[in-house]
Design a protein around this motif. Structure first.
Motif, mmCIF file in Angstrom:
data_model
loop_
_atom_site.group_PDB
_atom_site.id
_atom_site.type_symbol
_atom_site.label_atom_id
_atom_site.label_comp_id
_atom_site.label_asym_id
_atom_site.label_seq_id
_atom_site.Cartn_x
_atom_site.Cartn_y
_atom_site.Cartn_z
ATOM 1 N N ALA A 100 40.099 43.178 41.499
ATOM 2 C CA ALA A 100 38.713 42.694 41.663
ATOM 3 C C ALA A 100 38.560 41.323 41.012
ATOM 4 C CB ALA A 100 37.720 43.675 41.049
ATOM 5 N N LEU A 101 39.226 41.130 39.881
ATOM 6 C CA LEU A 101 39.299 39.783 39.290
ATOM 7 C C LEU A 101 40.513 39.122 39.915
ATOM 8 C CD1 LEU A 101 38.094 37.933 36.931
ATOM 9 C CD2 LEU A 101 40.236 38.474 35.796
ATOM 10 N N ASP A 102 40.293 38.003 40.570
ATOM 11 C CA ASP A 102 41.380 37.345 41.297
ATOM 12 C C ASP A 102 41.276 35.839 41.080
ATOM 13 O OD1 ASP A 102 43.072 36.178 43.154
ATOM 14 O OD2 ASP A 102 42.787 37.789 44.608
ATOM 15 N N LEU A 105 41.523 32.632 44.025
ATOM 16 C CA LEU A 105 40.515 32.413 45.073
ATOM 17 C C LEU A 105 39.979 30.983 45.122
ATOM 18 C CD1 LEU A 105 38.359 35.669 44.630
ATOM 19 C CD2 LEU A 105 40.003 35.179 46.452
ATOM 20 N N ALA A 109 36.678 29.583 47.047
ATOM 21 C CA ALA A 109 35.506 29.084 46.304
ATOM 22 C C ALA A 109 35.152 27.671 46.772
ATOM 23 C CB ALA A 109 35.791 29.100 44.807
ATOM 24 N N ASP A 166 41.690 29.264 40.160
ATOM 25 C CA ASP A 166 40.317 28.994 39.734
ATOM 26 C C ASP A 166 40.021 29.897 38.543
ATOM 27 O OD1 ASP A 166 37.588 28.673 39.450
ATOM 28 O OD2 ASP A 166 37.054 29.706 41.323
ATOM 29 N N GLY A 168 37.185 29.857 36.960
ATOM 30 C CA GLY A 168 35.724 29.828 36.813
ATOM 31 C C GLY A 168 35.132 31.144 36.338
ATOM 32 N N ALA A 169 35.831 32.250 36.596
ATOM 33 C CA ALA A 169 35.303 33.547 36.185
ATOM 34 C C ALA A 169 35.409 33.772 34.686
ATOM 35 C CB ALA A 169 36.039 34.669 36.917
ATOM 36 N N SER A 240 27.203 38.099 34.820
ATOM 37 C CA SER A 240 27.512 37.606 36.162
ATOM 38 C C SER A 240 26.414 38.095 37.075
ATOM 39 C CB SER A 240 28.844 38.191 36.658
ATOM 40 O OG SER A 240 29.911 37.602 35.966
ATOM 41 N N HIS A 256 28.102 33.448 44.722
ATOM 42 C CA HIS A 256 29.395 32.859 44.336
ATOM 43 C C HIS A 256 30.460 33.837 43.842
ATOM 44 C CE1 HIS A 256 28.744 32.676 39.781
ATOM 45 N NE2 HIS A 256 27.839 33.485 40.272
ATOM 46 N N ILE A 257 30.139 35.133 43.756
ATOM 47 C CA ILE A 257 31.156 36.082 43.283
ATOM 48 C C ILE A 257 31.783 36.734 44.515
ATOM 49 C CG2 ILE A 257 31.627 38.078 41.827
ATOM 50 C CD1 ILE A 257 28.988 37.291 40.326
ATOM 51 N N LEU A 258 33.041 36.424 44.733
ATOM 52 C CA LEU A 258 33.686 36.791 45.995
ATOM 53 C C LEU A 258 34.467 38.090 45.883
ATOM 54 C CD1 LEU A 258 34.996 33.240 47.008
ATOM 55 C CD2 LEU A 258 32.883 34.374 47.757
ATOM 56 N N PRO A 260 37.703 39.761 46.646
ATOM 57 C CA PRO A 260 39.059 39.290 46.989
ATOM 58 C C PRO A 260 39.633 39.994 48.218
ATOM 59 C CG PRO A 260 38.910 39.829 44.657
ATOM 60 C CD PRO A 260 37.661 40.342 45.298
ATOM 61 N N ASP A 284 33.651 37.517 29.819
ATOM 62 C CA ASP A 284 33.396 36.754 31.034
ATOM 63 C C ASP A 284 34.189 37.326 32.212
ATOM 64 O OD1 ASP A 284 32.446 34.838 32.713
ATOM 65 O OD2 ASP A 284 33.270 33.124 31.637
ATOM 66 N N THR A 288 32.591 39.505 35.716
ATOM 67 C CA THR A 288 32.882 39.171 37.114
ATOM 68 C C THR A 288 33.564 40.347 37.812
ATOM 69 O OG1 THR A 288 33.196 36.894 36.387
ATOM 70 C CG2 THR A 288 33.946 37.435 38.615
ATOM 71 N N VAL A 292 32.223 42.888 41.034
ATOM 72 C CA VAL A 292 32.933 43.127 42.299
ATOM 73 C C VAL A 292 33.180 44.628 42.489
ATOM 74 C CG1 VAL A 292 35.088 42.705 43.563
ATOM 75 C CG2 VAL A 292 34.020 40.845 42.253
HETATM 76 P P1 AMP Z 1 31.174 34.354 36.847
HETATM 77 O O1 AMP Z 1 29.954 33.518 36.984
HETATM 78 O O2 AMP Z 1 31.765 34.366 35.478
HETATM 79 O O3 AMP Z 1 31.011 35.735 37.387
HETATM 80 O O4 AMP Z 1 32.337 33.668 37.702
HETATM 81 C C1 AMP Z 1 32.170 33.363 39.054
HETATM 82 C C2 AMP Z 1 33.084 32.228 39.422
HETATM 83 O O5 AMP Z 1 34.442 32.684 39.411
HETATM 84 C C3 AMP Z 1 32.824 31.723 40.814
HETATM 85 O O6 AMP Z 1 31.951 30.634 40.803
HETATM 86 C C4 AMP Z 1 34.216 31.351 41.318
HETATM 87 O O7 AMP Z 1 34.573 30.074 40.854
HETATM 88 C C5 AMP Z 1 35.100 32.373 40.624
HETATM 89 N N1 AMP Z 1 35.239 33.663 41.350
HETATM 90 C C6 AMP Z 1 34.486 34.147 42.378
HETATM 91 N N2 AMP Z 1 34.869 35.390 42.711
HETATM 92 C C7 AMP Z 1 35.879 35.720 41.863
HETATM 93 C C8 AMP Z 1 36.701 36.882 41.707
HETATM 94 N N3 AMP Z 1 36.562 37.973 42.464
HETATM 95 N N4 AMP Z 1 37.663 36.843 40.736
HETATM 96 C C9 AMP Z 1 37.824 35.757 39.967
HETATM 97 N N5 AMP Z 1 37.095 34.639 40.080
HETATM 98 C C10 AMP Z 1 36.123 34.613 41.009
#
Ligand code: AMP
Ligand code: MG
Length: 333
Positions: A100-102, A105, A109, A166, A168-169, A240, A256-258, A260, A284, A288, A292
Motif C-alpha cells: 500500500a505504501l509504494d 509511484l 504522481a 517519490d 512524498g509520503a 493523510s 493525491h494518495i494513489l 498502487p 508519515d 499514507t 490506502v
Molecule cells: P501523504 O500526504 O503523506 O499521505 O503523502 C502523499 C504523497 O505521497 C503524494 O502526494 C505522492 O507524492 C505520494 N504518494 C501517493 N500515493 C502513494 C502511495 N500509495 N505510497 C507512497 N507514496 C504515495
C-alpha cells in the motif's frame, strides 16, 4: 548571605514559512541563548529537501537517482547512507502494508500533478487517460527496486528505466525527525512544536506542564476541527487526507494518495487518517499506507507498529484504537 540561583523563565519564539512546498511553523521554548541557537532549524529542513529528498529539485540526491535511470543507466547507483537508511525503513513498511505504501509511484504522481492543480470543480479534463495511467504504472512496483550493500560497505540502488522514486509520503515526517535531532543537540531548549504540512513534532514538555493540544482537521469542513489530541512529552503526528491536494470532477473527488494497484486515487472509504508514534518517518509513511489500506487493514497495520490511529470514513464515522481513544477528544468547533 544566601545566594539562590534563580532559573530564568522560558521564552517563546515563533517562526513560520514554507518547507517542502508546504506550510511550515515552529514554536520553540527555552532560554534566550537556546532559542538563538535554534534559529537555523527551518534552513536545515530546507537543506534536507534540496540535498536529499526532493523529487523536483535538480540538486537533490533523489532527483539525481531518478535522472540517472531515466537517462538509461543500467548499473547500480551509489547512494548515501542517509538515503539508504530512509529507503530501508520505507521498503519494510511497504512490505508490511502489502505494497500500500509504494515509493515507486513518482511517474504516476507526476502524471496526476496534484501539486499544481487543486479546486472544487476543476473538471473531467484533468483526469489522465486510462492509457497514460497504464503506461506509467507498467514501470512501478517495489519488487523492481533493488537496494544492496556492496562489499565496499557502500549502498547501491537500481531501478528500471521509466520508474521514478517519490518520498512524498514520508518526507515531512523525516523533516520532523531531523528537527527533533537538531533540537536535542542544543542547550537551553526545553520544548517545541514543529509542523511541516501534515506532520507535526511535539518535543519535550510545555513550560507550564500542560499537555500539547494538537487539532485534527475536519476532512470536509474547512476551518473546523474533528477534535484535539492531548499529548504529554515528545511525539510525532501525521495526517493523510483526501482534502489536501485534490480536484473534483462532477461529484467525484480525485486526490493525491494513489492506490498502487490501479494508479488511481485510493478509494478505501476513508477521507482522513491520523497516526501518532515515536518516529516522524513512521508516522508519515503509516498515515499514507493506512489511508490506502482502509479501515480494517489500516487498523491492523497501526497496531503492528504500536502506533495510535484515528480514521475518518466518508460517512464521517471515527475509528480509533485504544491508545488513540486515551488521548483524542472530539470537539465541535
Ligand atoms: P501523504 O500526504 O503523506 O499521505 O503523502 C502523499 C504523497 O505521497 C503524494 O502526494 C505522492 O507524492 C505520494 N504518494 C501517493 N500515493 C502513494 C502511495 N500509495 N505510497 C507512497 N507514496 C504515495
Ligand atoms: Mg504520509
Amino acid at each position: 548571605m544566601l545566594l539562590i540561583a534563580c532559573k530564568a523563565p522560558d521564552q517563546e519564539a515563533k517562526q513560520a514559512g514554507t518547507v517542502m512546498g508546504t506550510v511550515y511553523a515552529q514554536t520553540i521554548y527555552g532560554t534566550e541563548e537556546g532559542i538563538q541557537s535554534a534559529r537555523d532549524l527551518q534552513g536545515k529542513l530546507q537543506v534536507l529537501e534540496q540535498v536529499v529528498l526532493s523529487r523536483k529539485t535538480e540538486t537533490s540526491e533523489l532527483w539525481k537517482v531518478n535522472a540517472s535511470f531515466m537517462q538509461g543507466n543500467k548499473k547500480p547507483y551509489q547512494i548515501t547512507a542517509q538515503l539508504a537508511e530512509y529507503l530501508q525503513q520505507l521498503i519494510q513498511i511497504s512490505a508490511d502494508s502489502d505494497g500500500a505504501l509504494d515509493i515507486t509511484l513518482g511517474a504516476a504522481a507526476q502524471l496526476w500533478n496534484f501539486d499544481e492543480q487543486a479546486g472544487e470543480n476543476s473538471g473531467q479534463e484533468l483526469i489522465p487517460s486510462a492509457e497514460q495511467i497504464r503506461e506509467v504504472m507498467s514501470h512501478t512496483g517495489m519488487d523492481k527496486l533493488q537496494m544492496t550493500k556492496g562489499e565496499d560497505g557502500l549502498w547501491y540502488l537500481q531501478i528500471p528505466e521509466g520508474m521514478q522514486l517519490d518520498l512524498g509520503a514520508a518526507g515531512k515526517g523525516i523533516a520532523c525527525d531531523i528537527a527533533c535531532d537538531f533540537l536535542m543537540d542544543k542547550e537551553g531548549i526545553t520544548s517545541a512544536v514543529v509542523s511541516v504540512g501534515g506532520s507535526i513534532l511535539v518535543y519535550g514538555s510545555k513550560p507550564d506542564g500542560s499537555p500539547w493540544m494538537v487539532a485534527v482537521a475536519h476532512p470536509r469542513e474547512k476551518n473546523k476541527k474533528l477534535g484535539v489530541l492531548k499529548l504529554q512529552g515528545t511525539h510525532y503526528i501525521s495526517t493523510s487526507g483526501d482534502y489536501e491536494r485534490y480536484f473534483m470532477a462532477g461529484e467525484k473527488r480525485y486526490h493525491h494518495i494513489l492506490d498502487p494497484g490501479t494508479g488511481y486515487p485510493a478509494d478505501s472509504g476513508l477521507c482522513s487518517v491520523t497516526i501518532v508514534c515515536d518516529s516522524g518517518l513512521l508516522s508519515d509513511a503509516l498515515s499514507t499506507a493506512c489511508f490506502v489500506l482502509g479501515q480494517e487493514k489500516g487498523m491492523a497495520l497501526a497496531e503492528k507498529y504500536h502506533a495510535m490511529i484515528l480514521m475518518v470514513d466518508d460517512q464521517g464515522t471515527l475509528f480509533m484504537n485504544d491508545s488513540m481513544k486515551a488521548c483524542f477528544q472530539v470537539t465541535n468547533d
